[in-house]
Design a protein around this motif. Structure first.
Motif, mmCIF file in Angstrom:
data_model
loop_
_atom_site.group_PDB
_atom_site.id
_atom_site.type_symbol
_atom_site.label_atom_id
_atom_site.label_comp_id
_atom_site.label_asym_id
_atom_site.label_seq_id
_atom_site.Cartn_x
_atom_site.Cartn_y
_atom_site.Cartn_z
ATOM 1 N N CYS A 132 16.844 -6.552 0.905
ATOM 2 C CA CYS A 132 15.919 -6.020 -0.173
ATOM 3 C C CYS A 132 16.287 -4.495 -0.152
ATOM 4 O O CYS A 132 16.466 -4.001 1.034
ATOM 5 N N PRO A 133 16.506 -3.893 -1.026
ATOM 6 C CA PRO A 133 17.036 -2.249 -1.285
ATOM 7 C C PRO A 133 15.561 -1.550 -1.077
ATOM 8 O O PRO A 133 15.828 -0.283 -1.164
ATOM 9 N N PHE A 134 14.307 -2.265 -1.200
ATOM 10 C CA PHE A 134 13.210 -1.404 -0.976
ATOM 11 C C PHE A 134 12.370 -1.594 0.052
ATOM 12 O O PHE A 134 12.522 -2.771 0.942
ATOM 13 N N GLU A 135 11.818 -0.584 0.832
ATOM 14 C CA GLU A 135 10.670 -0.738 2.041
ATOM 15 C C GLU A 135 9.536 -0.088 1.564
ATOM 16 O O GLU A 135 9.499 0.929 1.010
ATOM 17 N N VAL A 136 8.508 -0.760 1.638
ATOM 18 C CA VAL A 136 7.116 -0.590 0.824
ATOM 19 C C VAL A 136 6.263 -0.460 1.884
ATOM 20 O O VAL A 136 6.026 -1.254 2.783
ATOM 21 N N PHE A 137 5.226 0.556 1.725
ATOM 22 C CA PHE A 137 4.405 0.718 2.659
ATOM 23 C C PHE A 137 2.966 0.742 1.824
ATOM 24 O O PHE A 137 2.485 1.598 0.683
ATOM 25 N N SER A 138 1.832 -0.150 2.025
ATOM 26 C CA SER A 138 0.880 -0.299 1.252
ATOM 27 C C SER A 138 -0.217 -0.139 1.965
ATOM 28 O O SER A 138 -0.617 -0.499 2.965
ATOM 29 N N PHE A 139 -1.135 0.850 1.327
ATOM 30 C CA PHE A 139 -2.398 1.392 1.949
ATOM 31 C C PHE A 139 -3.709 0.882 1.220
ATOM 32 O O PHE A 139 -3.578 1.052 -0.022
ATOM 33 N N ASP A 140 -4.614 0.520 1.834
ATOM 34 C CA ASP A 140 -6.194 0.355 1.155
ATOM 35 C C ASP A 140 -6.944 0.364 2.192
ATOM 36 O O ASP A 140 -6.734 0.404 3.307
ATOM 37 N N LEU A 141 -8.269 0.319 1.772
ATOM 38 C CA LEU A 141 -9.414 0.554 2.920
ATOM 39 C C LEU A 141 -9.462 -0.489 3.822
ATOM 40 O O LEU A 141 -9.750 -0.074 5.128
ATOM 41 N N VAL A 142 -9.095 -1.447 3.484
ATOM 42 C CA VAL A 142 -9.066 -2.756 4.451
ATOM 43 C C VAL A 142 -8.040 -3.633 4.173
ATOM 44 O O VAL A 142 -7.547 -3.642 2.933
ATOM 45 N N SER A 143 -7.514 -4.033 5.159
ATOM 46 C CA SER A 143 -6.297 -5.135 4.911
ATOM 47 C C SER A 143 -6.542 -6.303 4.275
ATOM 48 O O SER A 143 -5.656 -6.916 3.481
ATOM 49 N N GLY A 144 -7.860 -6.780 4.695
ATOM 50 C CA GLY A 144 -8.294 -8.225 4.034
ATOM 51 C C GLY A 144 -7.328 -9.248 4.368
ATOM 52 O O GLY A 144 -7.287 -10.370 3.952
ATOM 53 N N GLY A 145 -6.760 -9.034 5.829
ATOM 54 C CA GLY A 145 -5.811 -10.268 6.276
ATOM 55 C C GLY A 145 -4.528 -10.243 5.822
ATOM 56 O O GLY A 145 -3.598 -11.152 6.144
ATOM 57 N N ASN A 146 -4.177 -9.204 5.017
ATOM 58 C CA ASN A 146 -2.753 -9.273 4.189
ATOM 59 C C ASN A 146 -1.914 -8.475 5.217
ATOM 60 O O ASN A 146 -2.248 -7.348 5.500
ATOM 61 N N PRO A 147 -0.957 -9.123 5.844
ATOM 62 C CA PRO A 147 -0.091 -8.605 6.527
ATOM 63 C C PRO A 147 0.793 -7.126 6.079
ATOM 64 O O PRO A 147 1.380 -6.326 6.656
#
Length: 355
Positions: free
Chosen positions: A184-199
């Motif tokens: 994959c040509p992308f590296e994604v960093f995802s941020f939110d207040l809580v992970s909600g169990g999402n890795p």
């Protein structure tokens, strides 16, 4: 005598057992918890479903107002202490998404992919690549929610020609495999207040994310400028973006397309409450004619103030899309050599409150 002693022992033991049993019986009600179980939606009556929907919508509106009318620091602390609020909010949020004319995440996703494809075509024509063949495009998604942007970008694979992007089969409940991530040509960093169990999601305050300075190629604020400290979000985006990096913003139009009547003190040259809060614009306020022929100051839009704030931070607006009746899309580039936004700067957009 021995028989009477034996009978006394039996009576004593039986009394002790009776008392023990009685004490156990009296203690049970104090420790028992009342369990309430709701039936599954498929087993609910029409009336039950209607009540549940009203409760869900009411809770969403309450949490939505909380997020818009408080600082991100306050919201991060609140959701960290009670992470179940994240699920409660997003249950209502998903219902709202179904009613939208377009999902802003889809628009930002297509822009990122199109920009990457165009860059690859340009490199092929020029027969060169500054970044080298193995370098990935680093994306930071601020306020990612369910991390749908990461899910879609990380499912893309680069073809054998080094240009074509194809969609790989993914499991929505699991993170991408190492082979998929490698191609994959992308590296994604995802941020939110809580992970909600999402890795894919990292819990964070959007004004203070765990990324190094100038480490990101593309930043995204998709309906995520929530909170009273919008200037802090702008500062943080400028910090993590590389020079000439791109920031893509999607917001509800009514939050920014609101006229602001200039304060009387500001008109006379004084500071003015609005000027002290959001800082005065660089451009002068133009006069226009009204019905009685007199001149009046042209109302300032919150959008004008926001663009001015971005410029002072070191961003250049390269695209402004107001074609959608509900959402506003803005693209910015971090100007090479810019210095960032002063810590004294403040900005607050109009909160998006559902009725």
């Amino acid at each position: 005598t021995s028989k009477s002693n034996q009978n006394n022992k039996i009576n004593t033991n039986s009394c002790a057992n009776t008392e023990k049993t009685a004490s156990n019986n009296t203690a049970k009600p104090a420790t028992q918890k009342l369990k309430i179980s709701l039936p599954k939606p498929s087993q609910m009556s029409t009336l039950q479903k209607a009540f549940l929907e009203r409760l869900t919508s009411s809770r969403f509106r309450e949490l939505n107002e909380e997020l818009y009318t408080h600082s991100s620091q306050h919201s991060f602390e609140l959701f960290t202490k009670t992470p179940e609020l994240f699920d409660q909010y997003h249950v209502g949020f998903r219902k709202q998404v179904q009613e939208w004319p377009v999902n802003p995440v889809d628009v930002i996703y297509k822009k990122i992919v199109k920009e990457y494809s165009n860059k690859k075509k340009k490199e092929k024509i020029q027969k060169r690549s500054k970044d080298g063949p193995g370098r990935k495009v680093v994306v930071a998604d601020f306020g990612c929610g369910d991390a749908k942007l990461a899910e879609r970008l990380l499912s893309l694979q680069l073809g054998n020609d080094g240009q074509t992007l194809t969609q790989a089969a993914t499991n929505k409940k699991k993170a991408c495999s190492e082979d998929q991530l490698r191609s994959c040509p992308f590296e994604v960093f995802s941020f939110d207040l809580v992970s909600g169990g999402n890795p894919r999601v990292t819990p964070a305050d959007m004004s203070n994310v765990p990324l190094a300075n100038e480490s990101v190629d593309v930043g995204s604020y998709c309906l995520a400028l929530m909170g009273t400290n919008v200037a802090d979000f702008v500062r943080e985006a400028w910090r993590v973006l590389k020079f000439n990096g791109v920031l893509r913003v999607a917001e509800v139009r009514s939050r920014f397309e609101t006229a602001i009547i200039a304060d009387e003190n500001e008109n006379k040259g004084g500071g003015g409450k609005r000027a002290k809060l959001n800082n005065s614009l660089k451009q002068p306020k133009k006069l226009h004619k009204i019905d009685n022929g007199e001149s009046a100051l042209q109302p300032i839009m919150l959008l004008d103030e926001f663009i001015s704030l971005m410029e002072r931070c070191g961003f250049e607006c390269t695209n402004m899309d107001q074609s959608n009746k509900m959402f506003l899309f803005m693209d910015f580039i971090k100007v090479d050599g810019s210095k960032g936004l002063s810590e004294k700067e403040r900005f607050t957009a109009k909160p998006c409150i559902y009725k």
